[in-house]
Design an enzyme around this catalytic site. Structure first.
Site, PDB file in Angstrom:
ATOM      1  N   LEU A  40      33.315 -14.888   0.460  1.00 37.06           N
ATOM      2  CA  LEU A  40      32.417 -15.859  -0.178  1.00 37.06           C
ATOM      3  C   LEU A  40      33.160 -16.658  -1.246  1.00 37.06           C
ATOM      4  O   LEU A  40      34.242 -16.283  -1.680  1.00 37.06           O
ATOM      5  CB  LEU A  40      31.232 -15.103  -0.798  1.00 37.06           C
ATOM      6  CG  LEU A  40      30.415 -14.255   0.186  1.00 37.06           C
ATOM      7  CD1 LEU A  40      29.316 -13.501  -0.555  1.00 37.06           C
ATOM      8  CD2 LEU A  40      29.818 -15.109   1.289  1.00 37.06           C
ATOM      9  N   PRO A  41      32.558 -17.758  -1.717  1.00 42.47           N
ATOM     10  CA  PRO A  41      33.286 -18.638  -2.635  1.00 42.47           C
ATOM     11  C   PRO A  41      33.609 -18.028  -4.008  1.00 42.47           C
ATOM     12  O   PRO A  41      34.739 -18.161  -4.478  1.00 42.47           O
ATOM     13  CB  PRO A  41      32.348 -19.844  -2.797  1.00 42.47           C
ATOM     14  CG  PRO A  41      31.488 -19.832  -1.578  1.00 42.47           C
ATOM     15  CD  PRO A  41      31.313 -18.386  -1.215  1.00 42.47           C
ATOM     16  N   THR A  87      38.041 -14.303  -3.367  1.00 38.17           N
ATOM     17  CA  THR A  87      38.794 -14.349  -4.623  1.00 38.17           C
ATOM     18  C   THR A  87      37.789 -14.591  -5.740  1.00 38.17           C
ATOM     19  O   THR A  87      37.206 -15.683  -5.826  1.00 38.17           O
ATOM     20  CB  THR A  87      39.824 -15.495  -4.601  1.00 38.17           C
ATOM     21  OG1 THR A  87      40.714 -15.280  -3.516  1.00 38.17           O
ATOM     22  CG2 THR A  87      40.619 -15.529  -5.904  1.00 38.17           C
ATOM     23  N   LYS A 105      45.927 -10.550  -7.313  1.00 36.31           N
ATOM     24  CA  LYS A 105      45.810 -11.915  -6.774  1.00 36.31           C
ATOM     25  C   LYS A 105      46.007 -12.958  -7.886  1.00 36.31           C
ATOM     26  O   LYS A 105      46.699 -13.959  -7.699  1.00 36.31           O
ATOM     27  CB  LYS A 105      44.437 -12.070  -6.112  1.00 36.31           C
ATOM     28  CG  LYS A 105      44.049 -13.473  -5.742  1.00 36.31           C
ATOM     29  CD  LYS A 105      44.502 -13.870  -4.381  1.00 36.31           C
ATOM     30  CE  LYS A 105      44.075 -15.305  -4.090  1.00 36.31           C
ATOM     31  NZ  LYS A 105      44.703 -15.880  -2.941  1.00 36.31           N
ATOM     32  N   LYS A 142      40.842 -23.216  -9.380  1.00 34.66           N
ATOM     33  CA  LYS A 142      39.927 -22.070  -9.469  1.00 34.66           C
ATOM     34  C   LYS A 142      40.716 -20.783  -9.758  1.00 34.66           C
ATOM     35  O   LYS A 142      40.379 -20.012 -10.663  1.00 34.66           O
ATOM     36  CB  LYS A 142      39.155 -21.921  -8.148  1.00 34.66           C
ATOM     37  CG  LYS A 142      38.350 -20.638  -8.058  1.00 34.66           C
ATOM     38  CD  LYS A 142      37.902 -20.293  -6.647  1.00 34.66           C
ATOM     39  CE  LYS A 142      37.447 -18.847  -6.572  1.00 34.66           C
ATOM     40  NZ  LYS A 142      37.128 -18.369  -5.245  1.00 34.66           N
TER      41      LYS A 142
END
Ligand code: NAD
Length: 302
Positions: free
Chosen positions: A65-66, A104, A179, A254
């Site tokens: 998902l975003p 992420t 990450k 982001k």
């Protein structure tokens, strides 16, 4: 072969779910966009009309998902005061199911969902990926996992159908921290590589020759080796295709925001990372959000 519920079929999730099908797993999919579900149905997936319906009978639940708010909403439910927690998937799962969130997102949300899952006896890992859409299609993603060792071992059977490097970074949230560290370093060495190549070119060097020199010298790095940002130096990279993504500037901005939070929460004075974020934000503000992140080279060209 496992029964997998896959939620979130965008640029990344679509091909990842496709690779699970190719590997022979049975997959039930759900996305808010019906066309995304239809594409997977064409590859053999069953389509559910909600996240709740998708998880019925699943041994694994995977989400892509975003952002953190979507992941929290999916697993913990919407925050409605007294009713907080109702409507989320965790309340409908039991300890036989392994849950992997590959989005992420911010590390605190990953920890919050991971801890809620642990309290309910459900194996949960944050498992963000590196590699982008090309690696998602090729099944060569790198997974950075945060969770307990038993969940990590259980996850291998499905993660190995979608990626080739699977790392256990540590407890809940550790995948997101790994990450963030990786993508901050990526931003820094991409900008550094652009500066070195432009500096050489404006002083009369052929950027291809300069790239070969630096690849055989101590300036060698991933941006130079497999993702050269200078147009015409390397075939098959965004720089040689008008900076079509690839990995969008919007996503780099982001990820750098998430990385700054990770640094700030630990009190790290990451000045190079902060500067990289500012440069990428300025590049985004110049209308480059949907372009590949290696287009930051054009900032140097004025
Ligand atoms: P995307 O926007 O293409 O896809 C997200 C999908 O999630 C959409 O199809 C959307 O409809 C769906 N969705 C949102 N909320 C939902 C809900 N509650 N239930 C069901 N579906 C829902 O994004 P993407 O490019 O696939 O990226 C997904 C994640 O992977 C992001 O966190 C991103 O940062 C990360 N990521 C992306 C890349 C990349 O190159 N695109 C690389 C590495 C990591």
């Amino acid at each position: 072969m496992a029964h997998v519920a896959f939620i979130g079929l965008g640029n990344m999730g679509g091909p990842m779910a496709g690779n699970l099908l190719t590997a022979g797993h049975s997959v039930t999919v759900f996305d808010l966009v019906p066309e995304a579900c239809a594409a997977l149905a064409g590859q053999g997936a069953a389509v559910a009309d909600s996240g709740q319906a998708a998880i019925e009978g699943a041994e694994y639940v995977i989400s892509m998902l975003p952002a953190g708010k979507h992941v929290k909403g999916l697993y913990l439910g919407e925050d409605k005061g007294e009713d907080k927690g109702e409507g989320g998937l965790l309340a409908r799962l039991d300890g036989s199911v392994t849950v992997l969130d590959c989005s992420t997102i911010d590390a605190p949300t990953a920890r919050e969902v991971g801890e809620a899952a642990a309290a309910a006896g459900i194996g949960f890992m944050d498992a963000p990926v590196s590699g982008g859409v090309a690696a998602a299609k090729a099944g060569t993603l790198a997974f950075m996992c945060g969770g307990d060792a038993m969940t990590f071992e259980k996850a291998r059977v499905v993660l190995s159908a979608m990626g080739k490097n699977i790392f256990h970074a540590g407890p809940a949230g550790a995948g997101q921290v790994a990450k963030g560290c990786n993508n901050m370093l990526l931003a820094i060495h991409m900008i550094g590589t652009c500066e070195a190549l432009e500096m050489g070119a404006r002083n009369g060097l052929d950027p291809k020759v300069l790239s070969e020199i630096m690849l055989a010298s101590s300036g060698r790095n991933w941006s130079l080796e497999v993702y050269n940002p200078y147009p015409g130096v390397m075939d098959g990279v965004p720089a040689s295709n008008d900076y079509q993504p690839g990995f969008m500037v919007d996503l780099m901005v982001k990820d750098l925001g998430l990385a700054m939070d990770i640094a700030g929460q630990a009190g790290v004075d990451n000045q190079m990372g902060q500067l990289a974020r500012k440069l990428y934000e300025a590049h985004q503000a110049g209308g480059n959000g949907p372009r590949d992140f290696s287009s930051i080279l054009e900032r140097l060209k004025g």
